[in-house]
Design a protein around this motif. Structure first.
Motif, PDB file in Angstrom:
ATOM      1  N   MET A  89       0.833  -1.215   0.000  1.00 46.48           N
ATOM      2  CA  MET A  89       0.000   0.000   0.000  1.00 46.48           C
ATOM      3  C   MET A  89       0.865   1.262   0.000  1.00 46.48           C
ATOM      4  SD  MET A  89      -3.066  -0.808  -0.340  1.00 46.48           S
ATOM      5  CE  MET A  89      -3.545  -2.476  -0.648  1.00 46.48           C
ATOM      6  N   SER A  90       1.956   1.266   0.748  1.00 52.77           N
ATOM      7  CA  SER A  90       2.829   2.449   0.781  1.00 52.77           C
ATOM      8  C   SER A  90       3.486   2.675  -0.571  1.00 52.77           C
ATOM      9  CB  SER A  90       3.933   2.281   1.834  1.00 52.77           C
ATOM     10  OG  SER A  90       3.365   2.087   3.090  1.00 52.77           O
ATOM     11  N   MET A  91       3.939   1.595  -1.190  1.00 54.90           N
ATOM     12  CA  MET A  91       4.545   1.728  -2.522  1.00 54.90           C
ATOM     13  C   MET A  91       3.515   2.266  -3.502  1.00 54.90           C
ATOM     14  SD  MET A  91       6.669  -1.859  -2.606  1.00 54.90           S
ATOM     15  CE  MET A  91       7.561  -1.643  -4.154  1.00 54.90           C
ATOM     16  N   ALA A  96       1.263   6.367  -7.033  1.00 49.01           N
ATOM     17  CA  ALA A  96       0.063   7.125  -7.415  1.00 49.01           C
ATOM     18  C   ALA A  96       0.315   8.623  -7.285  1.00 49.01           C
ATOM     19  CB  ALA A  96      -1.124   6.709  -6.541  1.00 49.01           C
ATOM     20  N   GLY A  97       1.008   9.000  -6.208  1.00 50.48           N
ATOM     21  CA  GLY A  97       1.249  10.424  -5.951  1.00 50.48           C
ATOM     22  C   GLY A  97       2.008  11.080  -7.093  1.00 50.48           C
ATOM     23  N   ALA A  98       3.033  10.410  -7.587  1.00 48.16           N
ATOM     24  CA  ALA A  98       3.854  11.023  -8.633  1.00 48.16           C
ATOM     25  C   ALA A  98       3.200  10.925 -10.003  1.00 48.16           C
ATOM     26  CB  ALA A  98       5.230  10.354  -8.669  1.00 48.16           C
ATOM     27  N   ILE A 103      -3.311   2.879  -9.188  1.00 50.21           N
ATOM     28  CA  ILE A 103      -2.358   1.777  -9.130  1.00 50.21           C
ATOM     29  C   ILE A 103      -3.131   0.477  -8.883  1.00 50.21           C
ATOM     30  CG2 ILE A 103      -0.279   0.871  -8.026  1.00 50.21           C
ATOM     31  CD1 ILE A 103       0.097   3.633  -9.420  1.00 50.21           C
ATOM     32  N   ILE A 104      -2.907  -0.505  -9.728  1.00 46.20           N
ATOM     33  CA  ILE A 104      -3.524  -1.828  -9.557  1.00 46.20           C
ATOM     34  C   ILE A 104      -2.589  -2.611  -8.643  1.00 46.20           C
ATOM     35  CG2 ILE A 104      -4.403  -3.877 -10.731  1.00 46.20           C
ATOM     36  CD1 ILE A 104      -4.175  -2.150 -13.381  1.00 46.20           C
TER      37      ILE A 104
END
Ligand code: PEP
Ligand code: CO
Length: 393
Positions: A89-91, A96-98, A103-104
């Motif tokens: 989830m953190s990855m 997603a942020g950048a 993100i799947i």
């Protein structure tokens, strides 16, 4: 492929990397019992994932696959499941942020047990025993009993997969997230026993996404035959020996109707091979008009042996392969659409380098993998942040 497909039609093909079970009656009994068990995944979920991968093919999403090289019975605990879930989830948040893309998320968990090996037998101190093929097949300890392939191990693997999936589902639900599972569909008796049907459609219910490994993706392979009849989204690992014409023949076999979202090609060339080996594949697929998602596994082509004997992967090389993959796909007018990582939520010392700077001397501190070296959480986050920069519009 004129022949009709069935869950067991692979048996008429060349099946590499399978255990040699001594007790074939016990194997048949285990298969029959597993075939009566509940599906782990549903056809709906697998089809939803196909739809999301089709989005990634169009550049509107990005696929993150990550988890253990080999799940083990010994490392099965809620703490380990939770830690790997949190890491995925953190990855995903970083990516997603950048990128601004959805993100799947897909875990190499809840079924990633069986391992292909470079040798069938292993010799130590003048004793030769069958190679370890993953906890679903035999034990890692070097003695006769442990190494004997035991079909009943498939029950424990199934139970662990079920419990892991159940926990992942509740963790994901608590965050209103969708998390899919994936693994290499290597152990064919197990995968066959978990094929389920709805109407005329068959799917592999052991996971949402199944892939064919680099050692078993040759034309005529039993693994290709098995996978082609499944409705699941499929992966094919693409190593440096894969020739363009062979890849096109594979695509015609597994995706004759050219369905969007069905096929993910996972490039795992080795950092130094990407520039020579990947462009011919990218061009051939583009020219043939086959819809695929291009993903990068920067792990499996970059395994080296440290001076002290540990199998490791230098962070630099992993990063270099990811960089080369992004550059080469874009230069060929394709979309770099995913990343496939071996990692764990535990603070292991298996890959060298990264800002945490694991050294060859440190490898013995917490080297727990049952197969290939995994990134630890700090290394995996560092890689995600660097890949996120490559995805910045
Ligand atoms: C794996 O993903 O663990 C694996 C064995 O990969 P490959 O088939 O690419 O070597
Ligand atoms: Co591996």
């Amino acid at each position: 492929m004129a022949q009709e497909w069935s869950p067991r039609s692979w048996q008429g093909h060349e099946a590499l990397q399978q255990p040699d079970y001594a007790d074939t009656a016990a194997l048949a009994a285990a298969e029959a019992e597993l075939a009566s068990y509940p599906a782990l995944t549903s056809l709906n979920e697998a089809q939803a994932l196909t739809g999301r991968i089709a989005e990634a093919q169009a550049g509107r999403a990005f696929l993150l696959q990550g988890g253990d090289c080999a799940e083990s019975f010994a490392e099965f605990s809620p703490a380990n499941i939770d830690a790997s879930f949190r890491l995925i989830m953190s990855m995903a948040r970083s990516l997603a942020g950048a990128s601004g893309l959805p993100i799947i998320k897909s875990a190499r968990m809840a079924g990633q047990f069986a391992k292909p090996r470079s040798v069938d037998r292993e010799t130590k101190a003048e004793r030769t025993l069958p190679a370890y093929r993953g906890d679903i097949v035999n034990g890692i300890g070097f003695d006769e009993d442990e190494r004997a392939p035991d079909p009943d191990r498939m029950f424990r693997a199934y139970a662990q997969a079920y419990a892991t999936l159940s926990r992942l589902r509740s963790l994901a639900a608590a965050e209103a997230e969708q998390l899919y599972t994936c693994h290499e569909a290597l152990l064919l008796p197990y995968e066959q026993a978990l094929v389920r049907q709805e109407g005329s459609v068959s799917w592999g219910s052991s996971a949402h996404f199944l892939w064919i490994g680099d050692r078993t993706r040759f034309p005529g392979s039993a693994h290709v035959e098995f996978a082609r009849g499944l409705a699941n989204p499929l992966g094919i690992k693409c190593g440096p020996s894969l020739q363009p014409d062979m890849l096109l023949a594979l695509l015609d076999t597994v995706n004759p109707k050219r369905e969007a979202g069905r096929i993910t090609l996972i490039s795992r060339m080795g950092a130094n091979n990407v520039e020579a080996a990947l462009p011919p594949l990218l061009r051939a697929v583009k020219e043939a008009g086959h819809p695929v998602l291009w993903s990068c596994d920067p792990m499996h082509g970059n395994t080296v042996k440290a001076a002290n004997g540990y199998k490791t992967r230098p962070f630099e090389r992993i990063l270099n392969e990811a960089h080369a993959f992004f550059a080469v796909t874009r230069a060929e007018g394709a979309i770099p659409g995913g990343i496939h990582i071996e990692m764990t939520g535990q603070d292991v010392t298996e890959c060298t380098g990264g800002t945490v700077d694991v050294t060859e001397q440190n490898l013995g501190d917490r080297y727990h993998t049952h197969c290939d070296p995994r990134l630890n959480p700090a290394q995996a986050m560092e890689l995600a942040e660097l890949v996120a920069e490559m995805l910045r519009p």
